[in-house]
Design a protein around this motif. Structure first.
Motif, short mmCIF file in Angstrom:
data_model
loop_
_atom_site.label_atom_id
_atom_site.label_comp_id
_atom_site.label_asym_id
_atom_site.label_seq_id
_atom_site.Cartn_x
_atom_site.Cartn_y
_atom_site.Cartn_z
N LEU A 58 13.09 4.85 -6.76
CA LEU A 58 11.76 4.69 -6.98
C LEU A 58 11.09 2.86 -6.73
O LEU A 58 11.95 2.46 -7.41
CB LEU A 58 11.24 5.11 -8.49
CG LEU A 58 11.36 6.51 -8.73
CD1 LEU A 58 10.92 7.21 -9.86
CD2 LEU A 58 10.67 7.66 -7.52
N SER A 93 5.16 1.37 -6.27
CA SER A 93 4.09 2.26 -5.75
C SER A 93 4.33 3.75 -6.23
O SER A 93 3.42 4.43 -6.49
CB SER A 93 3.82 2.07 -4.10
OG SER A 93 5.09 2.54 -3.53
N ASP A 94 5.58 4.15 -6.22
CA ASP A 94 6.07 5.43 -6.75
C ASP A 94 5.88 5.58 -8.10
O ASP A 94 5.28 6.66 -8.44
CB ASP A 94 7.54 5.75 -6.60
CG ASP A 94 8.10 5.76 -5.20
OD1 ASP A 94 7.21 6.27 -4.27
OD2 ASP A 94 8.99 5.06 -4.79
N ARG A 126 2.05 6.23 -8.53
CA ARG A 126 1.64 7.28 -8.24
C ARG A 126 1.96 8.40 -9.20
O ARG A 126 1.37 9.47 -9.49
CB ARG A 126 2.30 7.77 -6.89
CG ARG A 126 2.35 9.05 -6.24
CD ARG A 126 3.09 9.61 -4.93
NE ARG A 126 4.42 9.24 -5.20
CZ ARG A 126 5.55 9.90 -5.64
NH1 ARG A 126 5.21 11.22 -6.51
NH2 ARG A 126 6.64 9.22 -5.83
#
Length: 310
Positions: A94, A97-98, A101
């Motif tokens: 990860l 940005s993961d 999200r």
């Protein structure tokens, strides 16, 4: 007229479920939520070699049986966290940005469940419920907050209930935390003034504003530096007024019957500004407790109130 008010539940599952039953339990004619639905952290439950490991509140918990996972997830949600079951290999892939999200998905997933539950329960009891977003509730949650058929998002609106006008303003003022729904004091004042210009009778007006008025018994909060570390005053945590000057000025100017606030969790209490009774119900959501305020308004406009916990 009897009002039940609570705020600042920050993802605490048990506290929120109690809130959805609060109207019926207290025999209220109106229920108001003062903002901050979302939790503040996703907590990974990391699987490796069949063992699930989770660290929160400085402690590490290990689960060796899959059937025990729901209990761990429930404990995390009661404390206001978002549990994420994930393998160690997957976790290591990860990126930032993961993470953003996942936080967004978790917030939306839980809030959808909450609004659906609240809508069903308040509709069943036929008790009006007015909600607002707090400073931590991001704008991408607005569609969910507006999705109720019975529960009403009052942010930026005047909602009339039994002859009383509820003026609601969500969000917060600028802070070191830079929460997503913070606005300047000037913008906050503009929002309040625009709504108050439409109020028919301030003697039957209720403010539902997430930010408490500045320098009162309702806004004494811990100070944090730019690194988000608590400021010390000797051996103790430094505290100071953290509320809004715009909100205080509006209460002083318009003198509504009642003004309800949240945001500063530790500053639970009641104060008076001129003729206006102002209340911060406080919160202990992470303990599974629902702190609230029960307000009775007599036919002659006299107020009586009780700070509740359960």
């Amino acid at each position: 007229m009897r009002i039940f008010y609570a705020a600042d539940l920050h993802g605490g599952e048990t506290a929120f479920r109690k809130f959805t039953n609060g109207g019926k339990f207290y025999n209220a004619n109106l229920v108001i939520f003062g903002g901050d639905f979302t939790g503040k952290m996703v907590v990974p439950i990391v699987e490796k070699d069949g063992v699930y490991t989770c660290t929160y509140y400085g402690s590490t918990v290990k689960v060796k049986k899959v059937r025990e996972l729901p209990d761990l997830e429930r404990n995390l949600r009661d404390a206001g966290f978002y549990p994420l079951v994930i393998s160690e290999a997957e976790l290591n892939t990860l990126n930032e940005s993961d993470a953003e999200r996942i936080i967004k998905e978790k917030q939306m997933e839980v809030l959808k469940e909450w609004i659906k539950l609240a809508d069903e329960r308040f509709a069943r009891t036929e008790i009006p419920c007015v909600i607002i977003p707090g400073s931590v509730d991001d704008y991408y949650l607005d569609d969910i907050l507006n999705s109720g058929n019975h529960v009403q998002n009052g942010d930026g609106k005047i909602i009339e209930v039994n002859g009383y006008e509820v003026v609601s303003i969500g969000g917060g003022k600028p802070s070191v935390f830079r929460y997503p729904r913070e606005v300047s004091e000037e913008e906050l004042a503009e929002k309040i003034n625009a709504l108050c210009a439409e109020v028919k009778d301030m003697r039957k007006c209720i403010f539902n504003i997430h930010m408490p008025p500045y320098d009162t018994d309702l806004d004494r909060g811990t100070l944090y530096d730019e690194d988000l570390k608590p400021v010390l005053d000797g051996d103790s945590l430094a505290t100071a007024p953290t509320g809004s000057k715009a909100v205080r000025a509006a209460i002083e100017k318009y003198q509504p019957l009642l003004s309800l606030h949240g945001n500063v969790h530790e500053s639970r209490g009641v104060t008076r500004i001129g003729n206006t009774i102002c209340i911060n119900a406080g919160t202990d959501y992470d303990q599974g407790m629902l702190r609230g305020a029960l307000i009775d308004i007599s036919s002659d406009g006299t107020l009586s109130y009780t700070l509740t916990a359960g």
